[in-house]
Design a protein around this motif. Structure first.
Motif, short mmCIF file in Angstrom:
data_model
loop_
_atom_site.label_atom_id
_atom_site.label_comp_id
_atom_site.label_asym_id
_atom_site.label_seq_id
_atom_site.Cartn_x
_atom_site.Cartn_y
_atom_site.Cartn_z
N ASP A 69 0.72 -1.06 -0.12
CA ASP A 69 0.18 0.00 0.07
C ASP A 69 0.80 1.26 -0.09
O ASP A 69 0.35 2.33 -0.17
CB ASP A 69 -1.02 -0.04 1.16
N GLY A 70 2.10 1.33 0.13
CA GLY A 70 2.94 2.28 0.27
C GLY A 70 3.30 3.06 1.40
O GLY A 70 3.84 4.16 1.64
N GLY A 71 2.50 2.60 2.50
CA GLY A 71 2.35 3.38 3.84
C GLY A 71 3.76 3.16 4.72
O GLY A 71 4.68 2.26 4.27
N TRP A 72 4.08 4.20 5.52
CA TRP A 72 5.14 3.81 6.24
C TRP A 72 5.06 3.66 7.81
O TRP A 72 4.46 4.80 8.28
CB TRP A 72 6.17 5.11 6.16
N THR A 111 -0.72 -0.85 6.10
CA THR A 111 0.11 -0.16 7.26
C THR A 111 -0.75 0.25 8.37
O THR A 111 -0.44 0.45 9.51
CB THR A 111 0.57 1.11 6.46
N GLY A 112 -2.07 0.54 8.04
CA GLY A 112 -3.22 0.79 8.90
C GLY A 112 -3.31 2.19 9.10
O GLY A 112 -3.47 2.86 10.45
N LEU A 113 -3.41 2.92 8.12
CA LEU A 113 -3.47 4.30 8.10
C LEU A 113 -4.59 4.87 7.26
O LEU A 113 -4.95 4.27 6.44
CB LEU A 113 -2.19 5.14 7.71
N ALA A 114 -4.94 6.16 7.72
CA ALA A 114 -6.16 6.87 6.79
C ALA A 114 -6.12 8.26 7.31
O ALA A 114 -5.66 8.79 8.20
CB ALA A 114 -7.34 6.11 7.04
N SER A 115 -6.50 8.98 6.07
CA SER A 115 -6.51 10.40 6.23
C SER A 115 -7.50 10.99 5.27
O SER A 115 -7.52 10.58 4.12
CB SER A 115 -5.19 11.18 5.96
N TYR A 116 -8.29 11.91 5.52
CA TYR A 116 -9.39 12.79 4.76
C TYR A 116 -9.25 14.21 5.00
O TYR A 116 -8.87 14.61 5.97
CB TYR A 116 -10.85 12.07 5.27
N MET A 166 -8.94 18.55 8.17
CA MET A 166 -8.27 17.16 7.85
C MET A 166 -8.49 16.32 8.97
O MET A 166 -8.60 16.96 10.32
CB MET A 166 -6.81 17.48 7.51
N TRP A 167 -8.61 15.27 8.91
CA TRP A 167 -8.25 14.14 10.07
C TRP A 167 -7.48 12.87 9.66
O TRP A 167 -7.51 12.73 8.42
CB TRP A 167 -9.65 13.89 10.61
N SER A 168 -6.88 12.65 10.62
CA SER A 168 -6.09 11.31 10.25
C SER A 168 -6.42 10.20 11.40
O SER A 168 -7.02 10.49 12.49
CB SER A 168 -4.46 11.41 10.27
N PHE A 169 -6.22 8.96 10.81
CA PHE A 169 -6.59 7.82 12.05
C PHE A 169 -5.54 6.68 11.69
O PHE A 169 -5.02 6.37 10.59
CB PHE A 169 -7.86 7.35 11.32
N ARG A 170 -5.42 5.89 12.82
CA ARG A 170 -4.46 4.76 12.92
C ARG A 170 -5.03 3.52 13.47
O ARG A 170 -5.50 3.79 14.54
CB ARG A 170 -2.95 5.05 13.34
N SER A 171 -5.10 2.18 12.88
CA SER A 171 -5.28 1.31 13.51
C SER A 171 -4.45 0.15 12.67
O SER A 171 -4.75 -0.38 11.78
CB SER A 171 -6.79 0.91 13.25
N SER A 172 -3.38 -0.23 13.13
CA SER A 172 -2.08 -0.84 12.48
C SER A 172 -1.64 -2.08 12.95
O SER A 172 -1.45 -2.33 13.92
CB SER A 172 -1.01 -0.09 12.43
N TRP A 208 -6.20 -3.13 13.23
CA TRP A 208 -6.19 -3.47 11.84
C TRP A 208 -7.59 -2.44 11.55
O TRP A 208 -8.47 -2.25 11.89
CB TRP A 208 -6.20 -4.73 11.55
N ILE A 209 -7.62 -2.84 10.10
CA ILE A 209 -8.93 -1.66 9.44
C ILE A 209 -9.44 -2.97 8.53
O ILE A 209 -9.04 -3.25 7.35
CB ILE A 209 -8.13 -0.83 8.37
#
Length: 867
Positions: A383-386, A526-531, A543-549, A617-618
């Motif tokens: 997914d390209g996340g870090w 990676t377990g990340l999101a942002s909108y 903006m908001w960001s979210f993590r469940s990894s 996890w997502i």
């Protein structure tokens, strides 16, 4: 303060008696592992986007994390001689391995076939070769190779190594094209940047290891602090001299002026033994010296005497050999060996190719470096996340560009056609839009106030190398405001790409810009999101960001499963708190990494495990401009710290994983957090499902780092918390809950931050500021639910409280919300827009989005993970 907040919504009765839920309940202790525990490709995997690389776990007695080994009593661990490890691999179309079998022996726990496997079904098996020479074969794996003509298939090591020129220089510039390179470089700004720096260095006296400041050692309390302090202070000297000397080497390559070479060589020869000084600590220091020795050897080859060549080769052999010894039968299996991935692998790679043919050991090093890159890099998941977060992501910049760029030039194959890079551009853009704060994940995230010059340089390089116009637009927007912004990264140890820009003549591509991108993106592996709401004007962007990894909180990741952050105008509002003083500093562990520092939930006052075991996890997500949705599951994240690696780190750093500090077993059986992005309004809806095997209390948390929060408990239906950005933005949170909440706010950390490490060059230790923390604690219950509406907006347009309609629905920002926050009945919500044809329904077993008559039904899907 103590008050009852209960919303009896009539609509919730509609879902009582709903069908049995089919949510996936994971039972694994961990989804990822510090060291590889599963073969790759996994059994019955389908591989169609890249060539097949076979990888497998180390033998049990060799599979000991080096970080643990370093902290243990040497007598308690059987040290395996890694140079004696051997493996066998066989693969065939025939499951019984009786016909057309390819069988090889390898010294590393991976194997890259010279040619990609033909499409179709294959079977493969790996085995450990024991001391008697017998093969202990492991289980057979089934693999299907897809027929994709565009798959990523870089050339074999044999093909690559045959193209290494016999002449020097061959790394930063090739002898055959040296004059042409100089002519190409002269008109560019970077050419002058290097010469300006080099001319300044010529007038600057050289510092030595005697200048390392050791004055604070006497004030430190344990060996971890002493090592960290000396590492930092010795790096202050060595990094500066590395940058100075590197400027001289590059100036010589740009001009062929002997004065730069003579001064650089004098400095390098003086520095070759600096790593033997007792006050020099850390692998980055050793790698800096290896880099200088190998670059001097390659760049000045025709100027060196035989004695100087021998001195440099001896130093390269010693330092490079120590690196390879550490990497060998370790890096291949490690989830994310930070320093190696960040810099030291790149440095060994360049040293190996610089000395190939001149140093016998370099044949092994080049083989290893090239093949481990093909097997493992540049990213673990597609997914390209870090997972380590934005601050530590940019430490990998030179490695992510320079190594594949060198391989591309050497072989003629485009290593940037790896699909990971296209996805990583999206991670780089979405987790930190132009002129904005980072998403707020990973150690030191607070230091990343806007995309730094390294990040812009990285996007500039990838825009050119992958023809990505989104990245190009990001770069253009930045340079329009500050044309020489990328100069700030000049000679930055992990991030300077000025030399790449001298080498690469490709222009920034034209095409669709950032406004053509969707407003949200999810990185499920990676377990990340942002909108967000506005790609065009950062000043009006909510903006908001979210993590469940799946990575949990190991490495530089934090124990922030199911946590979110909000931003307005590029500034943080509800945001993760605490300070990263040092990797395992007590405050950093208890108030920055620990769950209490984040906008998530404590259970019985306890947080999430440290290590890969504290994972989330997502299971579901949806992205469109009219509505967005992410479901995070942190049901398995909580409990006692059980990771051997992190237990050992805690022991040597005086960090105690006790109930008093926030770690213990809890009866939690479910923690699912749904976040619905309500179009471009700046509103989000959060729904928390919490269940336990016995009554427990649940603490909902919010934090701010810029200004204090205000808390209003006057409305009996909800708690209203407002956070401010300090720059004209606000987030208003309205918290509904099953029952009684006890609220509290404080500006004090659980453990005060003490700066014992980060002095400036004058020896002054800057104090860390306090942050603000809000908690809303429930009464004990087996089932508990929170529903939160957050409105992120410009402060000059005050937020209006949600309107509670007569039928129990909530009206907010042009949306109607029905939600069950009672403990009875199925967990559920229904949200629809009053302006657009879009709605979302959740009934437990599935989530349904209806957008313009198109229905999308989502059920749980476990992301495909490696390691």
């Amino acid at each position: 303060m103590k008050k009852t907040f209960y919303l009896a919504l009539l609509w919730s009765a509609f879902f009582v008696g709903a069908s049995a839920q089919t949510n996936i309940r994971l039972t694994e202790t961990t989804l990822m592992h510090e060291m590889r525990a599963t073969p790759y490709p996994k059994d019955k995997a389908v591989v169609d986007d890249r060539y097949v690389s076979f990888q497998w776990p180390l033998r049990a007695d060799a599979n000991i994390n080096a970080d643990i080994l370093d902290g243990m009593d040497a007598k308690s661990v059987r040290k395996v001689d890694k140079t004696t490890l051997h493996y066998q691999l066989r693969y065939a179309r025939d499951k019984e391995f009786k016909k057309d079998v390819k069988q090889v022996e390898t010294r590393w726990p991976f194997y890259n076939p010279d040619k990609d496997l033909a499409p179709g079904k294959w079977y493969w098996q790996y085995g450990y070769v024991n001391e008697a020479g017998q093969v202990e074969w492991q289980s057979t794996q089934e693999l299907t190779v897809g027929d994709n003509p565009k798959k990523f298939c870089p050339p074999s090591y044999k093909e690559a190594i045959a193209k290494v020129p016999a002449t020097h220089p061959r790394i930063w510039v090739q002898k055959a094209g040296w004059d042409a390179f100089i002519a190409q470089a002269k008109p560019k700004a970077e050419y002058q940047w290097y010469l300006e720096r080099a001319d300044k260095v010529m007038q600057t006296p050289m510092k030595t290891v005697k200048d390392i400041n050791t004055s604070q050692v006497k004030n430190l309390t344990n060996q971890m602090q002493i090592n960290s302090y000396l590492t930092r202070e010795s790096r202050r000297i060595i990094d500066a001299e590395e940058g100075n000397t590197e400027a001289l080497i590059r100036a010589y390559l740009l001009t062929k002026d002997r004065k730069y070479a003579d001064e650089a060589l004098k400095r390098v020869l003086e520095m070759t033994d600096w790593d033997k000084d007792k006050n020099v600590k850390g692998d980055f220091n050793a790698s800096a010296l290896l880099s200088l020795c190998s670059m001097a050897y390659d760049s000045f080859y025709e100027l060196l005497t035989d004695a100087q060549k021998k001195t440099l080769l001896d130093a390269i052999r010693e330092k490079g050999g120590a690196m390879y010894k550490h990497f060998n039968n370790y890096l291949e299996n490690h989830i994310a060996e930070n320093h190696i991935w960040q810099m030291t692998l790149r440095i060994l790679t360049m040293a190996a190719f610089a000395t190939y043919g001149d140093l016998p050991e370099a044949a092994t090093w080049t083989d290893y470096c090239y093949n481990v890159w093909r097997a493992r890099f540049p990213g673990l998941n597609e997914d390209g996340g870090w997972h380590n977060g934005d601050s530590y992501f940019t430490v990998n910049t030179r490695t992510l560009i320079e190594v594949p760029y060198y391989y591309s030039n050497l072989t003629g194959y485009d290593f940037f056609s790896d699909p990971w890079y296209t996805n990583n551009i999206m991670y780089t853009i979405y987790q930190q839009p132009p002129f904005s704060k980072s998403g707020g994940n990973g150690s030191s995230h607070q230091n990343v106030g806007r995309p730094n010059s390294i990040r812009i340089s990285y996007l500039d390089a990838l825009a050119k190398l992958t023809n990505n116009s989104f990245a190009a637009d990001f770069v253009r927007r930045t340079l329009k405001v500050e044309p020489e912004y990328m100069k700030k990264a000049l000679l930055n140890k992990p991030g300077d790409l000025a030399w790449f820009r001298l080498q690469c003549d490709k222009p920034l591509p034209e095409g669709p810009g950032l406004t053509a991108l969707p407003f949200g993106r999810v990185f499920p592996e990676t377990g990340l999101a942002s909108y967000q709401t506005n790609w065009d004007r950062v000043g009006g962007n909510a903006m908001w960001s979210f993590r469940s990894s799946p990575y949990g909180s190991t490495s530089h990741a934090l124990a922030n499963q199911n946590a979110f952050n909000t931003f307005y105008g590029g500034k943080p509002i509800f945001y993760s708190s605490g300070h990263h003083i040092e990797f395992t500093d007590v405050h950093s562990m208890l108030c920055h990494r620990a769950t209490r520092a984040h906008n998530t939930i404590l259970v019985n006052g306890m947080g999430q495990r440290i290590g890969t075991e504290g994972y989330g996890w997502i299971p579901r997500y949806y992205c469109s401009d009219k509505i967005g949705y992410v479901l995070g599951d942190a049901s398995n994240a909580y409990g006692k710290v059980i990771s051997p690696l992190w237990l050992e780190r805690g022991k040597v750093s005086d960090v105690e994983y006790t109930p008093e500090n926030g770690w213990d077993d809890v009866p939690l059986t479910k923690f699912r957090r749904h976040i619905v992005n309500l179009g471009k309004t700046g509103f989000i809806f959060i729904y928390d499902e919490l269940e336990a095997s016995e009554p427990a209390d649940y603490t909902f948390m919010l934090h701010t780092t810029a200004q204090p929060m205000t808390v209003d408990t006057s409305n009996p239906r909800f708690v209203h918390v407002q956070g401010l950005s300090g720059r004209g933005g606000a987030s208003d949170a309205y918290i509904f809950s099953t029952g009684t909440l006890q609220t509290d706010t404080t500006s004090q950390f659980f453990v005060p931050p003490v700066n014992w490490l980060r002095a400036d060059d004058k020896g002054k230790f800057k104090k860390y500021p306090n942050h603000w923390h809000f908690t809303a604690k429930s009464e004990k219950a087996k089932v508990y639910r929170f529903a939160t509406i957050i409105n992120t907006h410009a402060l000059k347009y005050p937020a209006k409280d949600p309107e509670i309609l007569s039928d129990g629905r909530i009206k907010a920002g042009g949306w109607l919300i029905s939600v069950n926050v009672s403990a009875s009945g199925a967990p559920s919500f229904f949200i629809r827009s009053t302006k657009d044809d879009v709605s979302i329904t959740y009934k437990g077993e599935e989530t349904v989005v209806n957008e313009n008559g198109y229905v999308t039904t989502m059920r749980d899907v476990v992301p495909d993970l490696e390691i």
